[in-house]
Design a protein around this motif. Structure first.
Motif, PDB file in Angstrom:
ATOM      1  N   GLY A 148      53.415 -55.967  71.928  1.00  0.00           N
ATOM      2  CA  GLY A 148      54.726 -55.410  72.223  1.00  0.00           C
ATOM      3  C   GLY A 148      55.879 -56.317  71.799  1.00  0.00           C
ATOM      4  O   GLY A 148      57.045 -56.000  72.040  1.00  0.00           O
ATOM      5  N   GLY A 149      55.568 -57.442  71.204  1.00  0.00           N
ATOM      6  CA  GLY A 149      56.621 -58.339  70.746  1.00  0.00           C
ATOM      7  C   GLY A 149      57.028 -59.371  71.781  1.00  0.00           C
ATOM      8  O   GLY A 149      57.983 -60.119  71.580  1.00  0.00           O
ATOM      9  N   ALA A 150      56.300 -59.428  72.899  1.00  0.00           N
ATOM     10  CA  ALA A 150      56.584 -60.443  73.924  1.00  0.00           C
ATOM     11  C   ALA A 150      55.667 -61.647  73.726  1.00  0.00           C
ATOM     12  O   ALA A 150      54.655 -61.557  73.038  1.00  0.00           O
ATOM     13  N   LEU A 151      56.030 -62.764  74.350  1.00  0.00           N
ATOM     14  CA  LEU A 151      55.192 -63.953  74.281  1.00  0.00           C
ATOM     15  C   LEU A 151      54.440 -64.114  75.594  1.00  0.00           C
ATOM     16  O   LEU A 151      55.001 -63.935  76.668  1.00  0.00           O
ATOM     17  N   HIS A 152      53.180 -64.474  75.474  1.00  0.00           N
ATOM     18  CA  HIS A 152      52.469 -64.973  76.648  1.00  0.00           C
ATOM     19  C   HIS A 152      52.171 -66.433  76.399  1.00  0.00           C
ATOM     20  O   HIS A 152      51.533 -66.776  75.417  1.00  0.00           O
ATOM     21  N   VAL A 153      52.634 -67.291  77.304  1.00  0.00           N
ATOM     22  CA  VAL A 153      52.406 -68.718  77.110  1.00  0.00           C
ATOM     23  C   VAL A 153      51.594 -69.255  78.271  1.00  0.00           C
ATOM     24  O   VAL A 153      51.647 -68.732  79.385  1.00  0.00           O
ATOM     25  N   SER A 154      50.822 -70.284  77.999  1.00  0.00           N
ATOM     26  CA  SER A 154      50.112 -70.947  79.090  1.00  0.00           C
ATOM     27  C   SER A 154      50.163 -72.448  78.850  1.00  0.00           C
ATOM     28  O   SER A 154      50.346 -72.895  77.721  1.00  0.00           O
ATOM     29  N   SER A 155      50.047 -73.164  79.931  1.00  0.00           N
ATOM     30  CA  SER A 155      50.187 -74.614  79.839  1.00  0.00           C
ATOM     31  C   SER A 155      49.342 -75.272  80.905  1.00  0.00           C
ATOM     32  O   SER A 155      49.078 -74.698  81.966  1.00  0.00           O
ATOM     33  N   SER A 156      48.942 -76.502  80.623  1.00  0.00           N
ATOM     34  CA  SER A 156      48.139 -77.235  81.599  1.00  0.00           C
ATOM     35  C   SER A 156      48.994 -77.974  82.627  1.00  0.00           C
ATOM     36  O   SER A 156      48.447 -78.564  83.558  1.00  0.00           O
ATOM     37  N   ILE A 157      50.309 -77.974  82.478  1.00  0.00           N
ATOM     38  CA  ILE A 157      51.115 -78.533  83.569  1.00  0.00           C
ATOM     39  C   ILE A 157      51.247 -77.482  84.657  1.00  0.00           C
ATOM     40  O   ILE A 157      50.981 -76.300  84.435  1.00  0.00           O
ATOM     41  N   THR A 158      51.588 -77.897  85.841  1.00  0.00           N
ATOM     42  CA  THR A 158      51.501 -77.002  87.002  1.00  0.00           C
ATOM     43  C   THR A 158      52.835 -76.915  87.736  1.00  0.00           C
ATOM     44  O   THR A 158      53.730 -77.740  87.547  1.00  0.00           O
ATOM     45  N   GLU A 159      52.943 -75.906  88.565  1.00  0.00           N
ATOM     46  CA  GLU A 159      54.194 -75.585  89.264  1.00  0.00           C
ATOM     47  C   GLU A 159      54.018 -75.844  90.753  1.00  0.00           C
ATOM     48  O   GLU A 159      53.082 -75.337  91.371  1.00  0.00           O
ATOM     49  N   GLN A 160      54.907 -76.667  91.315  1.00  0.00           N
ATOM     50  CA  GLN A 160      54.968 -76.789  92.780  1.00  0.00           C
ATOM     51  C   GLN A 160      56.381 -76.515  93.259  1.00  0.00           C
ATOM     52  O   GLN A 160      56.789 -77.010  94.305  1.00  0.00           O
ATOM     53  N   GLY A 161      57.147 -75.785  92.470  1.00  0.00           N
ATOM     54  CA  GLY A 161      58.513 -75.446  92.862  1.00  0.00           C
ATOM     55  C   GLY A 161      59.573 -76.106  92.010  1.00  0.00           C
ATOM     56  O   GLY A 161      60.756 -75.796  92.125  1.00  0.00           O
ATOM     57  N   GLN A 162      59.156 -77.021  91.127  1.00  0.00           N
ATOM     58  CA  GLN A 162      60.139 -77.717  90.287  1.00  0.00           C
ATOM     59  C   GLN A 162      60.828 -76.774  89.323  1.00  0.00           C
ATOM     60  O   GLN A 162      61.931 -77.046  88.851  1.00  0.00           O
ATOM     61  N   GLY A 163      60.131 -75.686  88.953  1.00  0.00           N
ATOM     62  CA  GLY A 163      60.633 -74.811  87.912  1.00  0.00           C
ATOM     63  C   GLY A 163      59.874 -75.009  86.614  1.00  0.00           C
ATOM     64  O   GLY A 163      60.361 -74.689  85.530  1.00  0.00           O
ATOM     65  N   THR A 164      58.644 -75.529  86.722  1.00  0.00           N
ATOM     66  CA  THR A 164      57.788 -75.732  85.553  1.00  0.00           C
ATOM     67  C   THR A 164      57.700 -74.472  84.699  1.00  0.00           C
ATOM     68  O   THR A 164      57.921 -74.496  83.488  1.00  0.00           O
ATOM     69  N   ASN A 165      57.345 -73.352  85.340  1.00  0.00           N
ATOM     70  CA  ASN A 165      57.150 -72.120  84.579  1.00  0.00           C
ATOM     71  C   ASN A 165      58.450 -71.705  83.917  1.00  0.00           C
ATOM     72  O   ASN A 165      58.457 -71.189  82.792  1.00  0.00           O
ATOM     73  N   ALA A 166      59.561 -71.915  84.604  1.00  0.00           N
ATOM     74  CA  ALA A 166      60.863 -71.523  84.055  1.00  0.00           C
ATOM     75  C   ALA A 166      61.188 -72.319  82.801  1.00  0.00           C
ATOM     76  O   ALA A 166      61.609 -71.749  81.784  1.00  0.00           O
ATOM     77  N   ILE A 167      60.982 -73.623  82.838  1.00  0.00           N
ATOM     78  CA  ILE A 167      61.368 -74.407  81.663  1.00  0.00           C
ATOM     79  C   ILE A 167      60.397 -74.185  80.504  1.00  0.00           C
ATOM     80  O   ILE A 167      60.788 -74.234  79.343  1.00  0.00           O
ATOM     81  N   LEU A 168      59.127 -73.917  80.832  1.00  0.00           N
ATOM     82  CA  LEU A 168      58.183 -73.584  79.754  1.00  0.00           C
ATOM     83  C   LEU A 168      58.649 -72.331  79.033  1.00  0.00           C
ATOM     84  O   LEU A 168      58.624 -72.250  77.799  1.00  0.00           O
ATOM     85  N   ALA A 169      59.094 -71.340  79.801  1.00  0.00           N
ATOM     86  CA  ALA A 169      59.581 -70.089  79.193  1.00  0.00           C
ATOM     87  C   ALA A 169      60.847 -70.346  78.384  1.00  0.00           C
ATOM     88  O   ALA A 169      61.007 -69.799  77.289  1.00  0.00           O
ATOM     89  N   GLN A 170      61.728 -71.185  78.919  1.00  0.00           N
ATOM     90  CA  GLN A 170      62.965 -71.475  78.181  1.00  0.00           C
ATOM     91  C   GLN A 170      62.673 -72.126  76.838  1.00  0.00           C
ATOM     92  O   GLN A 170      63.284 -71.790  75.827  1.00  0.00           O
ATOM     93  N   ILE A 171      61.746 -73.075  76.864  1.00  0.00           N
ATOM     94  CA  ILE A 171      61.415 -73.767  75.610  1.00  0.00           C
ATOM     95  C   ILE A 171      60.785 -72.790  74.620  1.00  0.00           C
ATOM     96  O   ILE A 171      61.189 -72.711  73.451  1.00  0.00           O
ATOM     97  N   ALA A 172      59.813 -72.016  75.111  1.00  0.00           N
ATOM     98  CA  ALA A 172      59.115 -71.094  74.196  1.00  0.00           C
ATOM     99  C   ALA A 172      60.082 -70.064  73.633  1.00  0.00           C
ATOM    100  O   ALA A 172      60.097 -69.799  72.428  1.00  0.00           O
ATOM    101  N   ALA A 173      60.905 -69.474  74.499  1.00  0.00           N
ATOM    102  CA  ALA A 173      61.840 -68.434  74.056  1.00  0.00           C
ATOM    103  C   ALA A 173      62.825 -69.000  73.050  1.00  0.00           C
ATOM    104  O   ALA A 173      63.101 -68.394  72.007  1.00  0.00           O
ATOM    105  N   GLY A 174      63.330 -70.179  73.366  1.00  0.00           N
ATOM    106  CA  GLY A 174      64.353 -70.764  72.505  1.00  0.00           C
ATOM    107  C   GLY A 174      63.808 -71.186  71.153  1.00  0.00           C
ATOM    108  O   GLY A 174      64.409 -70.927  70.114  1.00  0.00           O
ATOM    109  N   VAL A 175      62.658 -71.833  71.174  1.00  0.00           N
ATOM    110  CA  VAL A 175      62.114 -72.360  69.925  1.00  0.00           C
ATOM    111  C   VAL A 175      61.568 -71.226  69.051  1.00  0.00           C
ATOM    112  O   VAL A 175      61.752 -71.209  67.832  1.00  0.00           O
TER     113      VAL A 175
END
Ligand code: FES
Ligand code: FES
Lengths: 793, 158
Positions: free
Chosen positions: A498-525
């Protein structure tokens, strides 16, 4: 076309934007998936009988009565589980000389701290398991306990591991220059203080817990884990439960706070996994708050005798200190309990030009809860030693503490260089950070306010810290010493039909916003809208292999891997697009979800491209082999750590009648390199500062002379609440690290590492006109009053 | 210990009848029996505020109330607040300010904030800080929560 400038400047340039977290709504609607929310068919519940003694021989265990209690499914003693779980020892080879004894999930013949698990009861509900625990009879023969780190090495101290011949776990000495000669130089003045840092603990609001599920048909263990390092735990379960690594899946869904608490091997969690394997059904264990207080790792607990020499003109000639820390009865597995002391030796004085440096650290066993790495490992101690002495020296020579810092901080253009302890430093901005700090806080006005307040008998103080923070660790942190802890991380980016990205990473989220910044980097780059990126983290079965989130490494290491993966996928997609559009990749770009000309003119949608590849491959030349998925890994190579720096200040008011310290305001200037999401970084820093204020003013684990923790409830252990906390102003300097394209360093621990020193200095600045000073944390009202009494004579 | 009590209550607009052990507290009943896992448990003795939810319009600690005591009551959890649109403005403000990190305190924080806003609380920051001082948060440092509540009150005014 695709160099760094392009990545950070183009459309969809989410890097640097305060985008709200996509997962906030889910958590706000009560749709989080924390470990206690997991409920599986046939699941049973674990509760533990724990040692009520700090040190005792277990002479007999009788489970007969408990076995006949309603709902009881199984009961295991230490001896039972020892047949199924191999013991573990918390040592690492690069911490030369560190020793610890084998640990079992449940105590065998001797219990060595109050709260150590002794017997595990499994029942159909937690309540019934707890009921049955009441009927387990354990006979203890109490042994003399070693509680106080300061007497643990004396000849008559009871030995916790007699085979070692002493309670010393580890010792290290660092010696650079010639401290004795420097201090003996005519004109050099010496300040000397004894610092005491109380033992505190993490108090994650979600307590530790796990749900372990074993499928005997495939010999497959699934662990729902509230923690930071799934791949590390996979290895640990494999090694000690005797299962192949690939037969273990560790899943970390939402984690209700961790801060270094939930990254260790806890006997009750290992026992839960063993029980699931033995019972061939899911077992849940969720620590209650008492269990959290007496079994979650504790932190700090240092006594430091320290000296600093300074010339009249304000040149710091050296620091000399001796750090003694108590770590409980074992070194924690697998990260060990020597790292904090090691960091104190590494980091003290690291912001300053110091020719002479001598430090000794000793780590000793004691019969208290195990101590290990908690947010800002070693930093609050290292920063308080150096900057506490620095402000003391400033008072002694009559110099403003900011001026004294500016004279001694490393120059911003002097990198790369090394600290006195040998740490490699680069891309730091101490001078600029301190200057910016004094501007945003309006330092001169605050000093005028302080002088005016004193005339009214109001004692206000201003205190500073200039600090470094260890972030983005390389293999030199743990891997080199033999720990199963990855220092590299991986990221996968996949273009879906559908033209969307699915990303996965070995770093983890405990509330820092890990998932958010991963998405920002992927979307932007890559070049899609932020809301077209979905993120998976925290699952050993579905993410690339890596270390997880700790030591402020998520954004810097995991973020760089994501950047590289998104860039690689972009190159792959443009290769396919060039064939489809009969042009060359360098004449194309991806913007806003479309393949475009370099000027942004749309040529085709990503969905068109992906659908052609996935559904209608017949339309493509047969020699074209499109790959719409890319994976990249990243590790730091040239440095053991990538340091950040910051400058912080606190303004406090001390009520000299009651001893209460009120923090009026707090300021932080942080240089964490490129900031991916300023709002998330600011909130990390604020949260960290408040955690640091907690350690400086309130938090302490109190023990009775027998080794009972006296305040193991949330009503008795003081944590910062909203009413006592100040507003915190945060500002940034951005000096990207040259070790990566992204240029991001960590920021998660800075506040906790720096705030205690700033608070200590502010309180002492307030007390100075009364001739009083206080060098013990937490700086409780009682201790403030005692210091005032001592000064009054 | 095994005595059970029959209860009849309304949870998030739905009528629930159940037979519960007399010792079962309300938050465990909601979480374990009804699957409403949005309410969290942090201390089980009324200190941390993670279990804060709304009973008959009043914010209460779900760990300090027995399920049996909720007989005849109207209980609203974070799931109910969300689905019924009772806290939309606060939730938007929390998102915008990043007034949550791990999110574990968040449902309780939201219930406390909602009680403050609904009682006509002002945007006085000290008053807001005092009001949420029964809700422990280890992650945020509280400032963003204060901002989010302030924003909600100011926006409702305009
Ligand atoms: S769980 Fe109810 S107040 Fe903490
Ligand atoms: S957001 Fe984690 S406890 Fe508040």
């Amino acid at each position: 076309m695709t160099g760094p400038t392009h990545i950070f400047d183009k459309p969809n340039r989410y890097i640097g934007q305060s985008a709200p977290r996509a997962d906030a709504a889910r958590l706000l609607q009560g749709r989080g998936r924390y470990v206690d929310d997991v409920s599986l068919p046939r699941m049973v519940h674990a509760s533990f009988v724990r040692s009520p003694h700090a040190h005792a021989r277990i002479t007999a265990i009788d489970t007969t009565a408990a076995k006949s209690c309603p709902g009881v499914v199984a009961i295991y003693t230490g001896a039972d589980l020892a047949q199924h779980v191999t013991p573990y020892v918390g040592v690492l080879t690069h911490l030369a000389g560190l020793r610890s004894a084998p640990q079992h999930p449940l105590a065998l013949d001797v219990a060595r701290w109050q709260g150590e698990p002794v017997v595990m009861v499994i029942a159909t509900s937690r309540a019934l398991a707890e009921d049955a625990c009441e009927h387990v009879m354990v006979d203890y023969d109490p042994l003399p306990a070693t509680l106080d780190a300061e007497t643990a090495l004396s000849a008559d101290a009871p030995l916790i591991h007699p085979e070692f011949g002493s309670n010393l776990a580890w010792e290290r000495v660092v010696n650079a220059g010639n401290i004795d000669a420097a201090f003996a130089t005519p004109g050099v003045k010496i300040v000397e203080r004894e610092f005491r840092f109380g033992r505190h603990t993490g108090v994650t609001l979600e307590s530790r817990g796990t749900v372990c599920d074993f499928d005997p048909s495939e010999e497959y263990l699934t662990v729902y884990y509230s923690g930071q390092a799934p791949h590390m735990m996979q290895v640990i379960f494999s090694k000690h439960l005797g299962l192949p690594e690939e037969n273990i899946r560790v899943i970390s869904n939402d984690v209700g706070g961790s801060f270094g608490i939930k990254i260790h091997t806890y006997g009750d969690e290992i026992a839960t996994a063993a029980a699931a394997k033995l019972l061939r059904r899911p077992v849940k264990f969720i620590a209650d708050r008492f269990e959290s207080f007496v079994t979650d790792i504790h932190a700090r607990d240092h006594v430091v005798r320290a000296r600093m020499g300074v010339t009249e003109a304000g040149t710091i000639v050296g620091i000399d200190f001796d750090d003694l820390t108590g770590i409980g009865p074992f070194s924690m597995y697998p990260r060990t309990s020597a790292i904090e002391c090691n960091q104190v030796l590494n980091l003290t004085g690291a912001p300053y030009v110091l020719e002479n440096y001598r430090a000794r650290g000793r780590v000793v066993f004691q019969n208290k809860t195990l101590m290990c790495q908690y947010r800002a490992v070693g930093h609050p101690i290292a920063m308080a030693i150096c900057d506490g002495l620095l402000e003391d020296a400033a008072r002694l020579i009559g110099m403003d503490p900011v001026d004294l810092r500016l004279r001694n901080l490393m120059a911003d253009d002097s990198y790369p260089r090394a600290s006195a302890s040998g740490m490699k430093l680069d891309d730091l901005s101490h001078q600029a950070a301190l200057r910016k700090l004094t501007q945003i806080m309006d330092y001169d006005t605050l000093r005028a306010d302080q002088a005016e307040a004193r005339k009214r008998g109001v004692y206000r103080g201003i205190g500073f810290v200039s600090m470094v923070e260890v972030t983005n660790p390389s293999p030199m942190f743990y891997g080199i010493g033999g720990a199963p802890i990855a220092s590299q991380d991986g990221a996968t980016v996949r273009l879906d039909a559908g033209g969307a990205l699915h990303v996965s990473s070995s770093i983890t989220e405990q509330g820092q916003g890990t998932n958010a910044i991963l998405a920002q980097i992927a979307a932007g780059v890559f070049g899609v809208d932020l809301n077209r990126v979905k993120v998976t983290t925290g699952d050993t079965a579905t993410t690339p292999y890596g270390g997880g989130t700790w030591a402020s490494r998520g954004a810097g290491i995991g973020g760089e891997a994501m950047l590289q993966a998104a860039q690689a996928l972009k190159d792959q997609v443009l290769e396919v697009a060039a064939v489809m559009l009969q042009t060359t990749p360098d004449k194309l770009d991806i913007q806003n979800g479309n393949v475009t000309d370099p000027d942004g003119t749309k040529r085709m949608t990503l969905a068109d491209l992906a659908r052609t590849v996935y559904y209608r491959g017949n339309e493509l030349p047969s020699d074209l082999k499109p790959e719409l998925i890319a994976t990249r890994h990243y590790r730091v190579t040239d440095f053991p750590f990538v340091f950040t720096n910051g400058a912080m200040a606190a303004q406090v008011e001390v009520d000299i009648e009651t001893g209460f310290v009120k923090v009026l305001h707090f300021w932080a200037v942080e240089d964490c390199g490129r900031v991916i999401n300023p709002m998330l970084v600011d909130e990390q820093i604020r949260g960290g500062v408040v955690q640091g204020i907690g350690g400086a003013l309130y938090e302490e684990c109190h023990y009775s002379p027998e080794g009972q923790m006296l305040n193991a409830t949330m009503a008795d252990y003081m944590v910062p609440m909203a009413a006592e906390m100040p507003d915190i102003t945060v500002a940034h300097i951005e000096t990207p690290t040259k070790t990566s394209v992204l240029g991001a360093k960590g920021a998660g621990e800075a506040g906790t590492g720096g705030a205690p020193a700033a608070i200590l200095n502010a309180v002492n600045d307030a007390l100075a006109p009364l001739g009083a000073s206080l060098w013990q944390m937490p700086m409780t009202p009682e201790r403030v009053l005692t210091a005032l009494d001592a000064a009054a004579g | 210990m095994t005595r059970t009590v029959a209860i009849d209550l309304t949870v998030n607009g739905e009528r629930i009848t159940a037979s519960v052990p007399s010792r079962l507290n309300l938050v465990d009943f909601l979480r374990n029996d009804l699957g409403l896992t949005g309410s969290h448990v942090g201390c089980e003795h009324g200190v941390c505020g993670a279990c804060t939810l709304t009973v008959d319009g009043v914010a209460v600690r779900g760990c300090l109330m027995l399920a049996a005591q909720a007989n005849g009551c109207t209980v609203t959890t974070v799931e109910g607040l969300s689905d019924q649109g009772l806290s939309t403005a606060l939730q938007a403000a929390f998102t915008k300010r990043n007034a949550l990190q791990c999110g574990f305190c968040t449902p309780g924080m939201l219930a406390s904030a909602l009680a403050y806003v609904n009682a006509g609380g002002t945007d006085d920051r000290d008053a807001i800080r005092a009001h949420i001082s029964g809700n422990y948060c280890r992650c945020t440092g509280y400032q963003a929560v204060v901002e989010a509540i302030c924003d909600t009150i100011k926006e409702a005014r305009t």
